[in-house]
Design a protein around this motif. Structure first.
Motif, PDB file in Angstrom:
ATOM      1  N   ALA A 161      35.762  38.086   3.356  1.00  0.00           N
ATOM      2  CA  ALA A 161      36.715  37.255   3.003  1.00  0.00           C
ATOM      3  C   ALA A 161      37.278  36.387   4.468  1.00  0.00           C
ATOM      4  O   ALA A 161      37.389  37.289   5.427  1.00  0.00           O
ATOM      5  N   GLY A 162      37.800  35.336   4.199  1.00  0.00           N
ATOM      6  CA  GLY A 162      38.587  34.575   5.198  1.00  0.00           C
ATOM      7  C   GLY A 162      37.713  34.433   6.705  1.00  0.00           C
ATOM      8  O   GLY A 162      36.516  34.211   6.624  1.00  0.00           O
ATOM      9  N   ARG A 163      38.622  34.518   7.864  1.00  0.00           N
ATOM     10  CA  ARG A 163      38.116  34.121   8.812  1.00  0.00           C
ATOM     11  C   ARG A 163      36.816  35.186   9.385  1.00  0.00           C
ATOM     12  O   ARG A 163      35.951  34.558  10.336  1.00  0.00           O
ATOM     13  N   ASP A 164      36.844  36.325   8.905  1.00  0.00           N
ATOM     14  CA  ASP A 164      35.431  37.225   9.206  1.00  0.00           C
ATOM     15  C   ASP A 164      34.175  36.419   9.041  1.00  0.00           C
ATOM     16  O   ASP A 164      33.328  36.798   9.389  1.00  0.00           O
ATOM     17  N   SER A 165      34.244  35.577   7.814  1.00  0.00           N
ATOM     18  CA  SER A 165      33.076  35.025   7.829  1.00  0.00           C
ATOM     19  C   SER A 165      32.907  33.399   7.896  1.00  0.00           C
ATOM     20  O   SER A 165      32.197  32.827   7.611  1.00  0.00           O
ATOM     21  N   GLY A 166      34.084  33.260   8.902  1.00  0.00           N
ATOM     22  CA  GLY A 166      34.157  31.783   9.127  1.00  0.00           C
ATOM     23  C   GLY A 166      34.692  30.917   7.699  1.00  0.00           C
ATOM     24  O   GLY A 166      34.359  29.741   7.831  1.00  0.00           O
ATOM     25  N   TYR A 167      35.271  31.538   6.841  1.00  0.00           N
ATOM     26  CA  TYR A 167      35.571  31.031   5.504  1.00  0.00           C
ATOM     27  C   TYR A 167      34.373  30.736   4.568  1.00  0.00           C
ATOM     28  O   TYR A 167      34.645  29.770   3.791  1.00  0.00           O
ATOM     29  N   TRP A 168      33.288  31.025   4.946  1.00  0.00           N
ATOM     30  CA  TRP A 168      31.918  30.718   4.049  1.00  0.00           C
ATOM     31  C   TRP A 168      32.041  31.335   2.979  1.00  0.00           C
ATOM     32  O   TRP A 168      31.394  30.717   1.937  1.00  0.00           O
ATOM     33  N   SER A 169      32.792  32.302   2.458  1.00  0.00           N
ATOM     34  CA  SER A 169      32.883  33.002   1.519  1.00  0.00           C
ATOM     35  C   SER A 169      33.493  32.488   0.358  1.00  0.00           C
ATOM     36  O   SER A 169      33.439  32.326  -0.896  1.00  0.00           O
ATOM     37  N   ASP A 170      34.425  31.633   0.826  1.00  0.00           N
ATOM     38  CA  ASP A 170      35.268  30.781  -0.077  1.00  0.00           C
ATOM     39  C   ASP A 170      35.174  29.321   0.286  1.00  0.00           C
ATOM     40  O   ASP A 170      34.432  28.678  -0.691  1.00  0.00           O
ATOM     41  N   LEU A 171      35.533  28.638   1.354  1.00  0.00           N
ATOM     42  CA  LEU A 171      35.426  27.247   1.659  1.00  0.00           C
ATOM     43  C   LEU A 171      33.888  26.870   1.596  1.00  0.00           C
ATOM     44  O   LEU A 171      33.532  25.739   1.109  1.00  0.00           O
ATOM     45  N   GLY A 172      33.089  27.494   2.156  1.00  0.00           N
ATOM     46  CA  GLY A 172      31.711  27.231   2.138  1.00  0.00           C
ATOM     47  C   GLY A 172      31.017  27.248   1.118  1.00  0.00           C
ATOM     48  O   GLY A 172      30.145  26.407   0.636  1.00  0.00           O
ATOM     49  N   ALA A 173      31.336  28.426   0.622  1.00  0.00           N
ATOM     50  CA  ALA A 173      30.485  28.565  -0.784  1.00  0.00           C
ATOM     51  C   ALA A 173      31.121  27.518  -1.996  1.00  0.00           C
ATOM     52  O   ALA A 173      30.349  27.049  -2.652  1.00  0.00           O
ATOM     53  N   ASP A 174      32.238  27.235  -1.790  1.00  0.00           N
ATOM     54  CA  ASP A 174      32.815  25.959  -2.705  1.00  0.00           C
ATOM     55  C   ASP A 174      32.148  24.816  -2.301  1.00  0.00           C
ATOM     56  O   ASP A 174      31.780  23.948  -3.268  1.00  0.00           O
ATOM     57  N   LEU A 175      31.795  24.424  -1.118  1.00  0.00           N
ATOM     58  CA  LEU A 175      30.947  23.144  -0.830  1.00  0.00           C
ATOM     59  C   LEU A 175      29.552  23.258  -1.287  1.00  0.00           C
ATOM     60  O   LEU A 175      29.331  22.283  -1.960  1.00  0.00           O
ATOM     61  N   MET A 180      25.987  21.304  -5.615  1.00  0.00           N
ATOM     62  CA  MET A 180      25.051  21.735  -6.643  1.00  0.00           C
ATOM     63  C   MET A 180      25.503  20.989  -7.962  1.00  0.00           C
ATOM     64  O   MET A 180      24.800  20.406  -8.735  1.00  0.00           O
ATOM     65  N   ALA A 181      26.850  20.673  -8.229  1.00  0.00           N
ATOM     66  CA  ALA A 181      27.338  19.883  -9.157  1.00  0.00           C
ATOM     67  C   ALA A 181      27.070  18.438  -9.058  1.00  0.00           C
ATOM     68  O   ALA A 181      26.639  17.725 -10.157  1.00  0.00           O
ATOM     69  N   LEU A 182      26.971  17.815  -7.888  1.00  0.00           N
ATOM     70  CA  LEU A 182      26.873  16.534  -7.414  1.00  0.00           C
ATOM     71  C   LEU A 182      25.236  16.393  -7.790  1.00  0.00           C
ATOM     72  O   LEU A 182      24.769  15.271  -8.294  1.00  0.00           O
ATOM     73  N   ILE A 183      24.441  17.400  -7.765  1.00  0.00           N
ATOM     74  CA  ILE A 183      22.868  17.210  -7.846  1.00  0.00           C
ATOM     75  C   ILE A 183      22.693  17.132  -9.375  1.00  0.00           C
ATOM     76  O   ILE A 183      22.037  16.434  -9.966  1.00  0.00           O
ATOM     77  N   ARG A 184      23.581  17.614 -10.265  1.00  0.00           N
ATOM     78  CA  ARG A 184      23.545  17.626 -11.451  1.00  0.00           C
ATOM     79  C   ARG A 184      23.858  16.463 -12.153  1.00  0.00           C
ATOM     80  O   ARG A 184      23.833  16.152 -13.302  1.00  0.00           O
ATOM     81  N   GLY A 185      24.769  15.697 -11.223  1.00  0.00           N
ATOM     82  CA  GLY A 185      25.362  14.368 -11.691  1.00  0.00           C
ATOM     83  C   GLY A 185      27.111  14.511 -12.277  1.00  0.00           C
ATOM     84  O   GLY A 185      27.471  13.645 -12.815  1.00  0.00           O
ATOM     85  N   LEU A 187      30.150  14.432 -11.168  1.00  0.00           N
ATOM     86  CA  LEU A 187      30.942  14.218 -10.163  1.00  0.00           C
ATOM     87  C   LEU A 187      32.347  14.674 -10.071  1.00  0.00           C
ATOM     88  O   LEU A 187      32.930  15.087  -8.996  1.00  0.00           O
ATOM     89  N   GLU A 188      33.132  14.953 -11.308  1.00  0.00           N
ATOM     90  CA  GLU A 188      34.353  15.225 -11.351  1.00  0.00           C
ATOM     91  C   GLU A 188      34.198  16.882 -10.668  1.00  0.00           C
ATOM     92  O   GLU A 188      35.254  17.073  -9.976  1.00  0.00           O
ATOM     93  N   THR A 189      33.460  17.563 -11.419  1.00  0.00           N
ATOM     94  CA  THR A 189      33.297  19.146 -10.995  1.00  0.00           C
ATOM     95  C   THR A 189      33.074  19.070  -9.289  1.00  0.00           C
ATOM     96  O   THR A 189      33.516  19.903  -8.482  1.00  0.00           O
ATOM     97  N   ALA A 190      32.230  18.326  -8.836  1.00  0.00           N
ATOM     98  CA  ALA A 190      31.740  18.209  -7.372  1.00  0.00           C
ATOM     99  C   ALA A 190      32.864  17.922  -6.819  1.00  0.00           C
ATOM    100  O   ALA A 190      33.420  18.593  -5.564  1.00  0.00           O
ATOM    101  N   ALA A 191      33.793  16.970  -7.080  1.00  0.00           N
ATOM    102  CA  ALA A 191      35.097  16.663  -6.391  1.00  0.00           C
ATOM    103  C   ALA A 191      36.193  17.883  -6.406  1.00  0.00           C
ATOM    104  O   ALA A 191      36.708  18.203  -5.366  1.00  0.00           O
ATOM    105  N   GLU A 192      36.338  18.502  -7.355  1.00  0.00           N
ATOM    106  CA  GLU A 192      36.974  19.582  -7.603  1.00  0.00           C
ATOM    107  C   GLU A 192      36.610  20.948  -6.798  1.00  0.00           C
ATOM    108  O   GLU A 192      37.476  21.486  -5.915  1.00  0.00           O
ATOM    109  N   TRP A 193      35.527  20.987  -6.409  1.00  0.00           N
ATOM    110  CA  TRP A 193      35.034  22.119  -5.645  1.00  0.00           C
ATOM    111  C   TRP A 193      35.166  21.773  -4.112  1.00  0.00           C
ATOM    112  O   TRP A 193      35.443  22.538  -3.396  1.00  0.00           O
ATOM    113  N   MET A 194      34.724  20.547  -3.792  1.00  0.00           N
ATOM    114  CA  MET A 194      34.552  20.149  -2.412  1.00  0.00           C
ATOM    115  C   MET A 194      35.808  19.676  -1.921  1.00  0.00           C
ATOM    116  O   MET A 194      35.986  19.974  -0.365  1.00  0.00           O
ATOM    117  N   THR A 195      36.802  19.099  -2.490  1.00  0.00           N
ATOM    118  CA  THR A 195      37.772  18.374  -1.830  1.00  0.00           C
ATOM    119  C   THR A 195      38.800  19.478  -1.074  1.00  0.00           C
ATOM    120  O   THR A 195      39.193  19.263   0.207  1.00  0.00           O
TER     121      THR A 195
END
Length: 300
Positions: A161-175, A180-185, A187-195
Motif C-alpha cells: 500500500a501507499g508509497r511503498d508501491s508508488g501508489y500503484w496498489s490504489d491510484l495506479g490500479a484505479d487507473l 477497462m471501463a472505458l474500453i467497455r464503453g 464512461l461514467e465508471t471510467a471517470a469515477e475510477w480515473m479522476t
C-alpha cells in the motif's frame, strides 16, 4: 528541475554545450521542452539525440510529440521502428493515445499482437516493472482478454500500500480499472475510477511526468464526452499552467466556456489555438485546430 524548469533548462543547455554527445542530457532537455509545450524545440533536441544513437526511449519521445502534434505518418514510422524496436509498453501507450485522443482506431489485429507479446513477457513477470504490468493489462483488456487483464489488475492491487508501491496498489490500479471501463464503453465508471488518481498523478511512481500525461489527457477526454464542464475546466486549466500549448486542453477549455455561457472567453481561447498552431509545427487537421477554426468562421 520540476521546482524551477527555467533554471533546469539553462543547466541542460549548458551541459549540452560542454558535452554535445551526452544522450542523457538530450533526454533531459527534450523533456523540459515537451513539458512546457515547446514542441518544435523538443523535436529538434530529440532528433539531435537520435542522430547520435537511435535509442529506443528517445524514439518513443519523438513518436509521442508527433502524435500530440497530429503527424500520423511520423508517429507510425517511429512506432513501427525495428532498428531499434520501441519497448512494448511504449508501443501500447502510443496506440492508446492515437485511438483515444487522435480518433484513429487501431485494428484488433494490432491489439491482439500487442497483447500476445505482453503475455510472452509475463512468463518472466517478476522482472517487469509495475509500469509495464499496467500497460500489458491495458493491451489485454483492449484485445478482449478481460480475465487476463483482471489478473494484471489483481497484481497491482496486491502490491504494498501507499508509497511503498508508488501508489500503484490504489491510484495506479484505479487507473487501470477506469481504462477497462472505458474500453467497455462505460464512461461514467471510467471517470469515477480515473479522476481521483489523475488529481494525484504526480504522487505516483513509475514514469516521468510526460509518460504520465496520457492519463491526464484520457481523463480530460472522458469528462468532455460526458459533458462535465466544470471538471473539464479544472483538468484543462491544470494542464495549461504547465504547458500553455496543450491544444487538447485549450479546445476542451473553449468547449467548457461555451457550456457555461462564457462566450468571450470561448472565442479568445479559439483565437489562441489558431495563433499558437500557426506558430508551431502542428498539423492543421488536429481536432483542436479544426474545431477552433470552424467556431471562429461561424461567429457572427
Amino acid at each position: 528541475s520540476d521546482e524551477d524548469p527555467d533554471e533546469g533548462l539553462k543547466l541542460g543547455l549548458r551541459a549540452l554545450e560542454a558535452d554535445p554527445g551526452n544522450l542523457y542530457t538530450y533526454h533531459a532537455v527534450g523533456h523540459n521542452y515537451a513539458a512546457r509545450g515547446a514542441y518544435g524545440d523538443a523535436l529538434r533536441i530529440f532528433e539531435r539525440g537520435n542522430s547520435l544513437e537511435r535509442y529506443p526511449h528517445l524514439l518513443w519521445h519523438l513518436a509521442e510529440v508527433h502524435a500530440i502534434l497530429g503527424d500520423e505518418r511520423m508517429t507510425q514510422d517511429y512506432w513501427s521502428s525495428t532498428a531499434p524496436e520501441l519497448p512494448l509498453f511504449e508501443r501500447i501507450e502510443l496506440c492508446w493515445r492515437r485511438e483515444l485522443l487522435r480518433h484513429a482506431p487501431q485494428d484488433m489485429h494490432t491489439w491482439k499482437s500487442l497483447a500476445a507479446q505482453g503475455e510472452q513477457l509475463l512468463e518472466h513477470s517478476d522482472f517487469l516493472t509495475i509500469w509495464m504490468h499496467h500497460w500489458i493489462g491495458l493491451a489485454l483488456a483492449r484485445a478482449g482478454e478481460t480475465e487476463k487483464a483482471r489478473q494484471q489488475l489483481a497484481r497491482l492491487r496486491n502490491l504494498p500500500a501507499g508509497r511503498d508501491s508508488g501508489y500503484w496498489s490504489d491510484l495506479g490500479a484505479d487507473l487501470l480499472e477506469g481504462e477497462m471501463a472505458l474500453i467497455r464503453g462505460d464512461l461514467e465508471t471510467a471517470a469515477e475510477w480515473m479522476t481521483p488518481s489523475v488529481q494525484r498523478i504526480h504522487d505516483m511512481g513509475g514514469g516521468s511526468r510526460e509518460q504520465k500525461d496520457i492519463f491526464q489527457d484520457v481523463c480530460l477526454e472522458v469528462h468532455r464526452r460526458l459533458g462535465h464542464a466544470e471538471m473539464v475546466m479544472e483538468l484543462a486549466q491544470r494542464r495549461l499552467q504547465r504547458n500553455p500549448n496543450h491544444f487538447q486542453s485549450l479546445a476542451a477549455l473553449a468547449w467548457a466556456y461555451a457550456q457555461t455561457g462564457q462566450a468571450e472567453r470561448q472565442q479568445q481561447t479559439y483565437r489562441d489555438i489558431v495563433e499558437r498552431a500557426a506558430a508551431g509545427p502542428v498539423n492543421p487537421q488536429i481536432p483542436a485546430v479544426v474545431e477552433a477554426r470552424q467556431a471562429l468562421q461561424t461567429t457572427p
